[in-house]
Each structure stands twice: as C-alpha cells, then as structure tokens.
Motif scaffolding. Structure first.
Motif, mmCIF file in Angstrom:
data_model
loop_
_atom_site.group_PDB
_atom_site.id
_atom_site.type_symbol
_atom_site.label_atom_id
_atom_site.label_comp_id
_atom_site.label_asym_id
_atom_site.label_seq_id
_atom_site.Cartn_x
_atom_site.Cartn_y
_atom_site.Cartn_z
ATOM 1 N N ASP A 181 42.150 21.059 47.090
ATOM 2 C CA ASP A 181 43.132 22.137 47.110
ATOM 3 C C ASP A 181 42.516 23.448 47.585
ATOM 4 O OD1 ASP A 181 41.538 22.694 44.958
ATOM 5 O OD2 ASP A 181 43.161 22.873 43.523
ATOM 6 N N HIS A 182 41.237 23.392 48.005
ATOM 7 C CA HIS A 182 40.504 24.538 48.561
ATOM 8 C C HIS A 182 40.327 25.661 47.561
ATOM 9 C CE1 HIS A 182 40.592 22.556 52.387
ATOM 10 N NE2 HIS A 182 41.889 22.427 52.278
ATOM 11 N N THR A 183 40.316 25.344 46.295
ATOM 12 C CA THR A 183 40.030 26.357 45.301
ATOM 13 C C THR A 183 38.613 26.147 44.801
ATOM 14 O OG1 THR A 183 40.864 24.995 43.477
ATOM 15 C CG2 THR A 183 42.427 26.513 44.523
ATOM 16 N N GLN A 184 37.998 27.229 44.439
ATOM 17 C CA GLN A 184 36.631 27.144 43.959
ATOM 18 C C GLN A 184 36.522 27.947 42.672
ATOM 19 O OE1 GLN A 184 33.694 28.420 46.746
ATOM 20 N NE2 GLN A 184 32.001 27.965 45.403
ATOM 21 N N PRO A 185 35.944 27.359 41.646
ATOM 22 C CA PRO A 185 35.773 28.124 40.406
ATOM 23 C C PRO A 185 34.920 29.350 40.643
ATOM 24 C CG PRO A 185 35.217 25.814 40.083
ATOM 25 C CD PRO A 185 35.416 26.033 41.555
ATOM 26 N N ASN A 186 35.193 30.413 39.918
ATOM 27 C CA ASN A 186 34.372 31.613 39.986
ATOM 28 C C ASN A 186 33.119 31.356 39.185
ATOM 29 O OD1 ASN A 186 36.432 32.981 41.334
ATOM 30 N ND2 ASN A 186 37.401 33.533 39.401
ATOM 31 N N THR A 187 31.976 31.657 39.777
ATOM 32 C CA THR A 187 30.733 31.479 39.054
ATOM 33 C C THR A 187 30.268 32.835 38.563
ATOM 34 O OG1 THR A 187 29.494 31.606 41.116
ATOM 35 C CG2 THR A 187 29.992 29.412 40.273
ATOM 36 N N PRO A 188 29.689 32.871 37.377
ATOM 37 C CA PRO A 188 29.246 34.158 36.821
ATOM 38 C C PRO A 188 28.101 34.731 37.617
ATOM 39 C CG PRO A 188 28.704 32.351 35.322
ATOM 40 C CD PRO A 188 29.424 31.773 36.479
ATOM 41 N N LEU B 184 27.706 26.955 33.292
ATOM 42 C CA LEU B 184 28.838 26.591 32.444
ATOM 43 C C LEU B 184 28.716 27.215 31.049
ATOM 44 C CD1 LEU B 184 29.150 22.841 33.431
ATOM 45 C CD2 LEU B 184 30.715 24.694 34.074
ATOM 46 N N HIS B 185 27.535 27.187 30.513
ATOM 47 C CA HIS B 185 27.309 27.699 29.160
ATOM 48 C C HIS B 185 27.561 29.203 29.074
ATOM 49 C CE1 HIS B 185 25.628 27.764 25.131
ATOM 50 N NE2 HIS B 185 24.855 28.769 25.494
ATOM 51 N N LEU B 186 27.203 29.937 30.122
ATOM 52 C CA LEU B 186 27.333 31.393 30.104
ATOM 53 C C LEU B 186 28.647 31.894 30.707
ATOM 54 C CD1 LEU B 186 23.692 32.370 31.123
ATOM 55 C CD2 LEU B 186 24.701 32.344 28.830
ATOM 56 N N CYS B 187 29.485 31.006 31.178
ATOM 57 C CA CYS B 187 30.726 31.405 31.833
ATOM 58 C C CYS B 187 31.691 32.043 30.829
ATOM 59 C CB CYS B 187 31.384 30.199 32.497
ATOM 60 S SG CYS B 187 32.909 30.645 33.352
ATOM 61 N N PRO B 188 32.111 33.292 31.086
ATOM 62 C CA PRO B 188 33.009 33.967 30.154
ATOM 63 C C PRO B 188 34.496 33.723 30.452
ATOM 64 C CG PRO B 188 32.305 35.513 31.808
ATOM 65 C CD PRO B 188 31.607 34.200 32.106
ATOM 66 N N ASP B 189 34.800 33.054 31.554
ATOM 67 C CA ASP B 189 36.184 32.915 32.010
ATOM 68 C C ASP B 189 36.771 31.559 31.621
ATOM 69 O OD1 ASP B 189 38.600 33.335 33.354
ATOM 70 O OD2 ASP B 189 37.789 32.543 35.227
ATOM 71 N N PRO B 190 37.743 31.534 30.704
ATOM 72 C CA PRO B 190 38.330 30.259 30.278
ATOM 73 C C PRO B 190 39.024 29.511 31.414
ATOM 74 C CG PRO B 190 39.180 32.094 28.952
ATOM 75 C CD PRO B 190 38.279 32.665 29.977
ATOM 76 N N ASP B 191 39.599 30.221 32.377
ATOM 77 C CA ASP B 191 40.263 29.549 33.505
ATOM 78 C C ASP B 191 39.252 28.789 34.359
ATOM 79 O OD1 ASP B 191 42.795 30.445 32.760
ATOM 80 O OD2 ASP B 191 42.617 32.266 33.968
ATOM 81 N N THR B 192 38.104 29.393 34.578
ATOM 82 C CA THR B 192 37.052 28.726 35.346
ATOM 83 C C THR B 192 36.569 27.488 34.611
ATOM 84 O OG1 THR B 192 36.334 30.772 36.394
ATOM 85 C CG2 THR B 192 34.717 28.988 36.299
ATOM 86 N N LEU B 193 36.370 27.602 33.314
ATOM 87 C CA LEU B 193 35.925 26.448 32.534
ATOM 88 C C LEU B 193 36.968 25.336 32.546
ATOM 89 C CD1 LEU B 193 34.270 28.291 29.536
ATOM 90 C CD2 LEU B 193 33.133 27.071 31.400
ATOM 91 N N THR B 194 38.230 25.693 32.502
ATOM 92 C CA THR B 194 39.299 24.695 32.566
ATOM 93 C C THR B 194 39.286 23.981 33.907
ATOM 94 O OG1 THR B 194 40.680 25.902 31.005
ATOM 95 C CG2 THR B 194 41.803 24.334 32.442
ATOM 96 N N ARG B 195 39.129 24.735 35.007
ATOM 97 C CA ARG B 195 39.063 24.110 36.338
ATOM 98 C C ARG B 195 37.858 23.175 36.438
ATOM 99 N NH1 ARG B 195 40.882 29.197 37.920
ATOM 100 N NH2 ARG B 195 38.780 29.907 38.369
#
Length: 52
Positions: free
Chosen positions: A45-52, A14-25
């Motif tokens: 909803d079968h969605t999965q956040p992108n992990t760095p 979470l700390h290193l995640c550069p994607d704001p959409d992933t952090l929002t999810r």
C-alpha cells in the motif's frame, strides 16, 4: 511467534517507538514479512511506518 530473528537495531526501534499508530502498523505487517527489517520498508500500500 514466527521464529524470525530480530536484530538489536530493529528491537531498539520498536522498543523506543512512542507512536502507537506506528507500532500497530508494524504489528499488522509482522504477519506477512519474512525479515524484521521489512517492518520498516514500504509495503504494497506504499505506506511506511515512521521510525523514531
């Protein structure tokens, strides 16, 4: 705030995640999950956040 233990690995992702959409999810999912690891598993909803 929910007193859920967050392992170092999850905190790092979470700390290193550069994607704001992933952090929002992840923030949205934090309301309903029982463990920090569930932030990165597919939800109803079968969605999965992108992990760095």
């Amino acid at each position: 705030m929910r007193d859920i233990e967050v392992p170092k690995e999850v905190f790092r992702l979470l700390h290193l995640c550069p994607d704001p959409d992933t952090l929002t999810r992840c923030l949205d999912r934090a309301i309903t999950v029982d463990t920090a690891e569930e932030l990165f598993t597919p939800g109803p909803d079968h969605t999965q956040p992108n992990t760095p």
